[in-house]
Scaffold this active site. Structure first.
Site, PDB file in Angstrom:
ATOM      1  N   GLY A  67       0.810  -1.201   0.000  1.00 44.45           N
ATOM      2  CA  GLY A  67       0.000   0.000   0.000  1.00 44.45           C
ATOM      3  C   GLY A  67       0.848   1.258   0.000  1.00 44.45           C
ATOM      4  O   GLY A  67       2.019   1.244  -0.395  1.00 44.45           O
ATOM      5  N   ASP A  68       0.265   2.350   0.475  1.00 47.43           N
ATOM      6  CA  ASP A  68       0.988   3.618   0.483  1.00 47.43           C
ATOM      7  C   ASP A  68       2.200   3.584   1.401  1.00 47.43           C
ATOM      8  O   ASP A  68       3.200   4.250   1.143  1.00 47.43           O
ATOM      9  CB  ASP A  68       0.045   4.748   0.893  1.00 47.43           C
ATOM     10  CG  ASP A  68      -0.883   5.159  -0.239  1.00 47.43           C
ATOM     11  OD1 ASP A  68      -0.443   5.148  -1.403  1.00 47.43           O
ATOM     12  OD2 ASP A  68      -2.049   5.491   0.037  1.00 47.43           O
ATOM     13  N   GLY A  69       2.123   2.810   2.486  1.00 40.73           N
ATOM     14  CA  GLY A  69       3.278   2.695   3.365  1.00 40.73           C
ATOM     15  C   GLY A  69       4.461   2.066   2.653  1.00 40.73           C
ATOM     16  O   GLY A  69       5.607   2.494   2.822  1.00 40.73           O
ATOM     17  N   THR A  92      -4.504  -0.701   1.705  1.00 42.49           N
ATOM     18  CA  THR A  92      -5.808  -0.157   2.099  1.00 42.49           C
ATOM     19  C   THR A  92      -6.107   1.152   1.385  1.00 42.49           C
ATOM     20  O   THR A  92      -7.216   1.384   0.926  1.00 42.49           O
ATOM     21  CB  THR A  92      -5.847   0.057   3.625  1.00 42.49           C
ATOM     22  OG1 THR A  92      -5.580  -1.204   4.271  1.00 42.49           O
ATOM     23  CG2 THR A  92      -7.209   0.562   4.068  1.00 42.49           C
ATOM     24  N   ASP A 219       3.928  19.704 -11.637  1.00 38.40           N
ATOM     25  CA  ASP A 219       3.993  21.167 -11.783  1.00 38.40           C
ATOM     26  C   ASP A 219       5.035  21.830 -10.891  1.00 38.40           C
ATOM     27  O   ASP A 219       5.190  23.055 -10.925  1.00 38.40           O
ATOM     28  CB  ASP A 219       2.618  21.799 -11.543  1.00 38.40           C
ATOM     29  CG  ASP A 219       2.122  21.619 -10.113  1.00 38.40           C
ATOM     30  OD1 ASP A 219       2.815  20.950  -9.303  1.00 38.40           O
ATOM     31  OD2 ASP A 219       1.030  22.140  -9.792  1.00 38.40           O
ATOM     32  N   LEU A 221       4.950  22.252  -7.750  1.00 38.52           N
ATOM     33  CA  LEU A 221       4.327  22.994  -6.656  1.00 38.52           C
ATOM     34  C   LEU A 221       3.449  22.074  -5.819  1.00 38.52           C
ATOM     35  O   LEU A 221       2.863  21.120  -6.326  1.00 38.52           O
ATOM     36  CB  LEU A 221       3.461  24.137  -7.190  1.00 38.52           C
ATOM     37  CG  LEU A 221       4.151  25.248  -7.971  1.00 38.52           C
ATOM     38  CD1 LEU A 221       3.102  26.165  -8.590  1.00 38.52           C
ATOM     39  CD2 LEU A 221       5.088  26.042  -7.068  1.00 38.52           C
ATOM     40  N   GLU A 275       2.398   7.918   6.967  1.00 38.92           N
ATOM     41  CA  GLU A 275       3.472   7.528   7.877  1.00 38.92           C
ATOM     42  C   GLU A 275       3.886   8.727   8.732  1.00 38.92           C
ATOM     43  O   GLU A 275       3.980   9.844   8.233  1.00 38.92           O
ATOM     44  CB  GLU A 275       4.688   7.040   7.084  1.00 38.92           C
ATOM     45  CG  GLU A 275       4.397   5.855   6.182  1.00 38.92           C
ATOM     46  CD  GLU A 275       3.981   4.634   6.970  1.00 38.92           C
ATOM     47  OE1 GLU A 275       4.670   4.278   7.946  1.00 38.92           O
ATOM     48  OE2 GLU A 275       2.935   4.036   6.615  1.00 38.92           O
TER      49      GLU A 275
END
Length: 296
Positions: A67-69, A92, A219, A221, A275
Site C-alpha cells: 500500500g501507500d506505506g 488499504t 507542476d 508545486l 506515515e
C-alpha cells in the site's frame, strides 16, 4: 536497462494481500522477459537497507508491492536516482497509485502495465515532497486528520479501518481548531486558526479522500489546503465532500500553491503518505522530477 528487476514486498499489506499479490505480479513480469528477485526484509529498516542495496547494485526497477506505506518506503530507496519505481497497489489506501493512474488491487494488471512501461520506455519523472531526508508522494497531513491517526495508532482494538472511524468519533468529541503559523515560499508568516493543513504533492489520502483535488504531480508545486476555524457541525457537513474534492468551494477552505511550506502548531504530528514524520514544526519542499515512475 538491465532485465533484472526487484519486487519490494510487504506481505502484511491489505490484511495479507501483499503476499498474495507478489506472485501474479511476478508472473506477469517474467512473462514479459524480466528476471525478478524479491526483497522482503525482517522489518521496515531491514527491508529499506535491502532495497537501497538493490538500487545501488543497478536493478532495472524497484517494484513496490503493498500500500501507500510500502510506496513511501520504496521512495526512500529510489528518490533522486534514475531507477524506475513501479507500484503494485494492494494496500488499504493506494493513493499514490491512484495519483499515477495505475491499477489498484489488480496485481496481474499492474505487473503487465509496469512490464509494458519498462519495455517501451514509458517512464515519467514526477515530483516528490521532501521533509528533511524523508520523501513523500501524496499528502503531508497535519491537524484534525493527523490527530485521528495518532489516536488510531494507539488503539489495539478494533483492527482495520474501523479503528480510525472510532478514532475520528473520539477526536470530534474533543474537537477544537489549532493555532498555526504558516509560511509559504519566502513570504510572511501567517498566524491562523485552522482545523487542518494538508500539503499535497498528490491529490488524495486515506483511500481516496481528495483533500488537495487540484494537486499536479508534475507542476513543481504543492497544493496546500487549509480548513479554517470551523466548528464541529460545519466540519461534519464539509467532511463528506472531501471524497469529491468539492470541499474546496466552502468559504472556510482556502487553497494555496507553493514550492515550500513551513508549518508550526503545538501538539500536532505530521504524517506523510500515512506515515508519521514527527511533531511540527516541519518544512516541506516540492522537488521537481525527483522520481522516475513506470506506467504513468
Amino acid at each position: 536497462m538491465t532485465s533484472e528487476i526487484t519486487l519490494f514486498v510487504n506481505p502484511t499489506a491489505g490484511r495479507g494481500r501483499g503476499a498474495h499479490a507478489a506472485q501474479p505480479a511476478a508472473s506477469a513480469l517474467r512473462a514479459a522477459g524480466f528476471s525478478v528477485r524479491t526483497v522482503l526484509g525482517e522489518n521496515a529498516g531491514d527491508a529499506l537497507t535491502r532495497a537501497r542495496a538493490a538500487v545501488a547494485d543497478g536493478t532495472g526497477a524497484l517494484i513496490a508491492v503493498g500500500g501507500d506505506g510500502m510506496a513511501h518506503l520504496a521512495l526512500q530507496a529510489v528518490a533522486g536516482t534514475r531507477t524506475p519505481l513501479g507500484l503494485v497497489a494492494v494496500g488499504t489506501g493506494n493513493d499514490f497509485a491512484r495519483a499515477l493512474g495505475l491499477p489498484v488491487r489488480d496485481p496481474a494488471a499492474a505487473g503487465r502495465r509496469i512490464a509494458d512501461a519498462l519495455k517501451g520506455g514509458e517512464l515519467h519523472d514526477v515530483d516528490l515532497g521532501q521533509v528533511g531526508d524523508r520523501w513523500f508522494g501524496t499528502v503531508l497531513a497535519s491537524g484534525f486528520d493527523s490527530r485521528v491517526n495518532d489516536r488510531g495508532n494507539r488503539m489495539r482494538w478494533p483492527t482495520g479501518r474501523f479503528r480510525y472511524d472510532l478514532a475520528m468519533i473520539a477526536e470530534l468529541a474533543a474537537f477544537r481548531p489549532f493555532p498555526y503559523r504558516i509560511r509559504l515560499d519566502d513570504g510572511e508568516v501567517q498566524e491562523i486558526e485552522a482545523t487542518l493543513v494538508a500539503v499535497g504533492n498528490g491529490s488524495s489520502y486515506g483511500g481516496g479522500m481528495r483533500i488537495c483535488p487540484g494537486a499536479d504531480l508534475t507542476d513543481g508545486l504543492f497544493d496546500i489546503t487549509v480548513v479554517g476555524d470551523c466548528g464541529r457541525a460545519t466540519l461534519l457537513r464539509v467532511f463528506p465532500s472531501v471524497y469529491r474534492g468539492t470541499h474546496v468551494d466552502h468559504p472556510k477552505v482556502t487553497v494555496h500553491r507553493a514550492a515550500k511550506v513551513e508549518i508550526s502548531a503545538a501538539g500536532i504530528t505530521g504524517y506523510a503518505d500515512g506515515e508519521p514524520l514527527g511533531p511540527l514544526p516541519l518544512t516541506a519542499r516540492c522537488v521537481p522530477g525527483a522520481v522516475r515512475v513506470a506506467g504513468l
